[in-house]
Design a protein around this motif. Structure first.
Motif, PDB file in Angstrom:
ATOM      1  N   GLU A  29       0.802  -1.079   0.215  1.00 29.76           N
ATOM      2  CA  GLU A  29       0.012  -0.112  -0.219  1.00 29.76           C
ATOM      3  C   GLU A  29       0.564   1.094  -0.265  1.00 29.76           C
ATOM      4  O   GLU A  29       2.400   1.292   0.602  1.00 29.76           O
ATOM      5  CB  GLU A  29      -1.096   0.140   1.492  1.00 29.76           C
ATOM      6  N   GLN A  30       0.237   1.834  -0.147  1.00 30.94           N
ATOM      7  CA  GLN A  30       1.038   3.978  -0.172  1.00 30.94           C
ATOM      8  C   GLN A  30       1.615   4.199   0.692  1.00 30.94           C
ATOM      9  O   GLN A  30       2.802   4.656   0.524  1.00 30.94           O
ATOM     10  CB  GLN A  30      -0.082   4.808  -0.607  1.00 30.94           C
ATOM     11  N   ASN A  31       1.593   4.064   2.139  1.00 33.16           N
ATOM     12  CA  ASN A  31       2.011   4.255   3.121  1.00 33.16           C
ATOM     13  C   ASN A  31       3.769   2.832   2.889  1.00 33.16           C
ATOM     14  O   ASN A  31       4.311   3.379   4.492  1.00 33.16           O
ATOM     15  CB  ASN A  31       1.625   4.094   4.028  1.00 33.16           C
ATOM     16  N   CYS A  32       3.427   2.127   1.952  1.00 35.19           N
ATOM     17  CA  CYS A  32       5.506   1.041   2.307  1.00 35.19           C
ATOM     18  C   CYS A  32       6.124   2.934   1.822  1.00 35.19           C
ATOM     19  O   CYS A  32       6.532   3.291   1.825  1.00 35.19           O
ATOM     20  CB  CYS A  32       5.022   0.690   0.971  1.00 35.19           C
ATOM     21  N   ILE A  89       8.701 -10.753  -3.033  1.00 39.03           N
ATOM     22  CA  ILE A  89       8.161  -9.412  -2.874  1.00 39.03           C
ATOM     23  C   ILE A  89       9.243  -8.528  -3.758  1.00 39.03           C
ATOM     24  O   ILE A  89      10.262  -9.192  -3.193  1.00 39.03           O
ATOM     25  CB  ILE A  89       8.059  -9.487  -1.327  1.00 39.03           C
ATOM     26  N   THR A  90       9.128  -7.402  -4.255  1.00 43.22           N
ATOM     27  CA  THR A  90      10.051  -6.573  -4.900  1.00 43.22           C
ATOM     28  C   THR A  90       9.974  -5.272  -4.083  1.00 43.22           C
ATOM     29  O   THR A  90       8.509  -4.857  -4.463  1.00 43.22           O
ATOM     30  CB  THR A  90      10.451  -6.930  -5.962  1.00 43.22           C
ATOM     31  N   ILE A  91      10.760  -4.829  -3.703  1.00 40.60           N
ATOM     32  CA  ILE A  91      10.223  -3.136  -2.823  1.00 40.60           C
ATOM     33  C   ILE A  91      10.987  -2.638  -4.415  1.00 40.60           C
ATOM     34  O   ILE A  91      12.185  -2.744  -3.933  1.00 40.60           O
ATOM     35  CB  ILE A  91      10.086  -2.935  -2.037  1.00 40.60           C
ATOM     36  N   LYS A  92       9.871  -1.327  -5.000  1.00 39.49           N
ATOM     37  CA  LYS A  92      10.486  -0.371  -5.986  1.00 39.49           C
ATOM     38  C   LYS A  92      11.132   0.782  -5.323  1.00 39.49           C
ATOM     39  O   LYS A  92      11.395   1.779  -7.026  1.00 39.49           O
ATOM     40  CB  LYS A  92      10.053  -0.588  -7.124  1.00 39.49           C
ATOM     41  N   GLY A  93      10.329   1.420  -3.971  1.00 38.16           N
ATOM     42  CA  GLY A  93      10.439   2.607  -3.633  1.00 38.16           C
ATOM     43  C   GLY A  93       9.980   2.576  -2.911  1.00 38.16           C
ATOM     44  O   GLY A  93       8.242   1.468  -2.714  1.00 38.16           O
ATOM     45  N   LYS A  94       9.559   4.207  -2.283  1.00 37.07           N
ATOM     46  CA  LYS A  94       8.174   4.007  -1.420  1.00 37.07           C
ATOM     47  C   LYS A  94       6.594   3.977  -1.363  1.00 37.07           C
ATOM     48  O   LYS A  94       6.767   4.517  -3.007  1.00 37.07           O
ATOM     49  CB  LYS A  94       8.044   5.743  -0.358  1.00 37.07           C
ATOM     50  N   GLY A  95       5.867   3.509  -0.892  1.00 38.78           N
ATOM     51  CA  GLY A  95       4.522   2.821  -1.864  1.00 38.78           C
ATOM     52  C   GLY A  95       4.667   2.309  -2.521  1.00 38.78           C
ATOM     53  O   GLY A  95       3.446   2.379  -3.527  1.00 38.78           O
ATOM     54  N   LYS A  96       5.752   1.279  -3.615  1.00 40.91           N
ATOM     55  CA  LYS A  96       5.601   0.723  -4.506  1.00 40.91           C
ATOM     56  C   LYS A  96       6.452  -0.828  -4.122  1.00 40.91           C
ATOM     57  O   LYS A  96       7.372  -0.411  -4.404  1.00 40.91           O
ATOM     58  CB  LYS A  96       6.958   1.387  -5.796  1.00 40.91           C
ATOM     59  N   GLY A  97       5.297  -1.448  -4.763  1.00 40.12           N
ATOM     60  CA  GLY A  97       6.277  -2.537  -4.581  1.00 40.12           C
ATOM     61  C   GLY A  97       5.408  -4.385  -5.375  1.00 40.12           C
ATOM     62  O   GLY A  97       4.019  -4.056  -5.466  1.00 40.12           O
ATOM     63  N   ASP A  98       6.186  -4.932  -5.773  1.00 43.95           N
ATOM     64  CA  ASP A  98       5.732  -6.008  -6.878  1.00 43.95           C
ATOM     65  C   ASP A  98       5.089  -7.469  -5.767  1.00 43.95           C
ATOM     66  O   ASP A  98       6.219  -8.094  -5.103  1.00 43.95           O
ATOM     67  CB  ASP A  98       5.972  -5.999  -7.503  1.00 43.95           C
ATOM     68  N   VAL A  99       4.415  -8.146  -5.711  1.00 42.40           N
ATOM     69  CA  VAL A  99       4.834  -9.322  -5.139  1.00 42.40           C
ATOM     70  C   VAL A  99       3.827 -10.229  -5.870  1.00 42.40           C
ATOM     71  O   VAL A  99       3.181 -10.530  -6.618  1.00 42.40           O
ATOM     72  CB  VAL A  99       2.882 -10.197  -3.819  1.00 42.40           C
ATOM     73  N   SER A 100       4.686 -11.704  -6.684  1.00 46.32           N
ATOM     74  CA  SER A 100       4.419 -12.093  -7.991  1.00 46.32           C
ATOM     75  C   SER A 100       3.843 -13.278  -7.136  1.00 46.32           C
ATOM     76  O   SER A 100       3.415 -13.681  -6.200  1.00 46.32           O
ATOM     77  CB  SER A 100       6.696 -12.803  -8.524  1.00 46.32           C
ATOM     78  N   ASP A 101       3.642 -14.187  -8.110  1.00 41.65           N
ATOM     79  CA  ASP A 101       2.400 -15.421  -8.198  1.00 41.65           C
ATOM     80  C   ASP A 101       3.428 -16.691  -7.686  1.00 41.65           C
ATOM     81  O   ASP A 101       3.029 -17.681  -7.478  1.00 41.65           O
ATOM     82  CB  ASP A 101       2.145 -15.731 -10.608  1.00 41.65           C
ATOM     83  N   THR A 102       5.072 -16.287  -7.515  1.00 41.36           N
ATOM     84  CA  THR A 102       6.061 -17.237  -6.129  1.00 41.36           C
ATOM     85  C   THR A 102       4.634 -17.054  -4.958  1.00 41.36           C
ATOM     86  O   THR A 102       5.323 -18.134  -3.591  1.00 41.36           O
ATOM     87  CB  THR A 102       7.052 -17.471  -6.324  1.00 41.36           C
ATOM     88  N   ARG A 110       2.098  -1.438   8.806  1.00 38.22           N
ATOM     89  CA  ARG A 110       1.145  -2.180   8.537  1.00 38.22           C
ATOM     90  C   ARG A 110       0.405  -2.104   6.459  1.00 38.22           C
ATOM     91  O   ARG A 110      -0.714  -1.124   6.506  1.00 38.22           O
ATOM     92  CB  ARG A 110      -0.628  -1.341   9.011  1.00 38.22           C
ATOM     93  N   ALA A 111       1.916  -1.673   6.155  1.00 37.18           N
ATOM     94  CA  ALA A 111       0.981  -0.917   4.370  1.00 37.18           C
ATOM     95  C   ALA A 111       0.870  -2.147   3.499  1.00 37.18           C
ATOM     96  O   ALA A 111       1.234  -2.172   2.386  1.00 37.18           O
ATOM     97  CB  ALA A 111       2.628  -0.036   3.669  1.00 37.18           C
ATOM     98  N   ILE A 112       0.875  -3.472   3.894  1.00 36.82           N
ATOM     99  CA  ILE A 112       0.440  -4.691   3.905  1.00 36.82           C
ATOM    100  C   ILE A 112      -0.776  -4.981   3.119  1.00 36.82           C
ATOM    101  O   ILE A 112      -1.070  -5.367   4.393  1.00 36.82           O
ATOM    102  CB  ILE A 112       2.039  -5.796   3.932  1.00 36.82           C
ATOM    103  N   ALA A 113      -1.451  -5.029   2.871  1.00 34.05           N
ATOM    104  CA  ALA A 113      -2.975  -5.819   2.461  1.00 34.05           C
ATOM    105  C   ALA A 113      -3.038  -7.410   2.220  1.00 34.05           C
ATOM    106  O   ALA A 113      -2.518  -7.133   1.792  1.00 34.05           O
ATOM    107  CB  ALA A 113      -3.438  -4.687   1.298  1.00 34.05           C
TER     108      ALA A 113
END
Ligand SMILES: Cc1cc2nc3c(=O)[nH]c(=O)nc-3n(C[C@H](O)[C@H](O)[C@H](O)COP(=O)(O)O)c2cc1C
Length: 352
Positions: A304-307, A322-335, A349-352
């Protein structure tokens, strides 16, 4: 509020232990905002306690709780009856005596603590047999000789908690859960010897909270009278969790050792805040909500945005999803296996 017929000022009580070891200690707890005063356990024999008897278990700055090898009060029961209960009662709060251990001892002490002004009796099952029928016989003996409410305090090692709760229900007015967990061993790394005066001790504080919540919830499934939750409570959210598992009130011991008597007021105030913020009309609305099953998680988590891009989740993810790409930005892959660890680890608490 009413707790099994005892008028309490708020649902946060003292627990039997060092912070309730005398009339003076109980007066301090009253000034610190406790809702009622549960006193240290007394027995017909004075306790013999080997020193040192309390130690903090710490790893770096993280506290893992407290271990102790105390048994019951070193103050003789006669002095409790003459002075200590009266001192505590002078606070204006209700006092719940704690007594142990055999049926004979409880029958001897019960009427005496009632006459000394106690509003209730908590009796410890710590040294009684684990057999539900034996615990019931002990409860029955005490119930028959006093007219104040009585509470059985359950040890976490009780294997068949539901059966014990059901069996004793007709003879008690409530259950207190849990006592300390153990036996445990802590070593003094310098001397290479056990840290406590007794080789083994008993653990309390935050590490035992999940055990206590489980025991409270099991009791709550079968027991229709008030449950007092105790074990690792340090703030209002902890107290709320105990209520969600079925408790109507809580006790605090270890956190009062660490933080002093103001802890009772703090936990009570935070609990009120928790209730308000959740849109509930009273703390009673919380009781039992965690007894329902939760739905299984089907979706992958989302960043979420508050990451804050701290990277804790990326490092911890067991499937490297999980790959974090910057504040509020990240991908969660299908693994991602939807284990849920990342959401509980995230400090903001920035992960929903
Ligand atoms: C040093 C110490 C002494 C204790 N003495 C007693 C006691 O006399 N009787 C009793 O029933 N429980 C006793 N307890 C257990 C507490 O009342 C409580 O059940 C347990 O510590 C869990 O709560 P906590 O995590 O808030 O400490 C004692 C706990 C500690 C740490």
């Amino acid at each position: 509020m009413d707790l099994a017929g005892i008028e309490i000022e708020n649902p946060v009580l003292t627990a039997a232990g060092p912070t309730s070891q005398s009339g003076d200690a109980l007066l301090k707890a009253a000034r610190g905002g406790a809702g009622a005063l549960v006193a240290k356990t007394i027995c017909t024999r004075r306790a013999v306690v080997r020193r040192p008897n309390i130690a903090c278990v710490q790893h770096g700055s993280i506290s893992h709780g407290v271990v102790n090898c105390e048994t019951w009060s070193e103050i003789p029961w006669e002095r409790w009856l003459d002075r200590e209960y009266a001192a505590a009662e002078s606070s204006g709060l209700k006092v719940i005596a704690s007594t142990g251990y055999t049926a004979e001892e409880l029958v001897f002490l019960g009427p005496r603590v009632e006459e000394a002004g106690a509003s209730g009796i908590e009796f410890s099952t710590h040294y009684i047999s684990k057999d539900p029928l034996t615990i019931r016989e002990v409860a029955k003996s005490l119930k028959e000789c006093v007219s104040i409410p009585i509470f059985a305090k359950i040890s976490p090692s009780t294997e068949n908690v539901r059966e014990v709760a059901k069996t004793i229900e007709p003879f008690v007015d409530g259950i207190v859960a849990i006592n300390t967990v153990g036996p445990v061993l802590v070593v003094d790394e310098k001397s290479g010897k056990p840290l406590l005066g007794d080789r083994y001790g008993w653990l309390s504080g935050p590490p035992i909270k999940p055990i206590a919540l489980r025991v409270v919830s099991e009791i709550s499934e079968v027991f229709r009278k008030p449950i007092i939750g105790v074990g690792g409570i340090t703030d209002g959210t902890d107290a709320a969790e105990f209520m969600m598992c079925g408790a109507s009130a809580v006790e605090v011991c270890t956190a009062a050792l660490y933080r002093g008597p103001q802890i009772y007021c703090k936990v009570a105030r935070e609990l009120e805040e928790f209730v308000k913020q959740g849109g509930h009309s009273s703390a009673e609305d919380l009781i039992g909500s965690a007894l329902r099953e939760r739905e299984e998680m089907r979706e992958r988590p989302e960043i979420e945005q508050n990451c804050t891009a701290c990277g804790i989740c990326e490092r911890a993810c067991p499937s490297g999803a999980i790959t974090i790409k910057g504040k509020g930005k990240g991908d969660v892959s299908d693994t991602c296996t939807r284990c849920g660890l990342c959401a509980t680890l995230c400090p903001v608490r920035a992960i929903a």
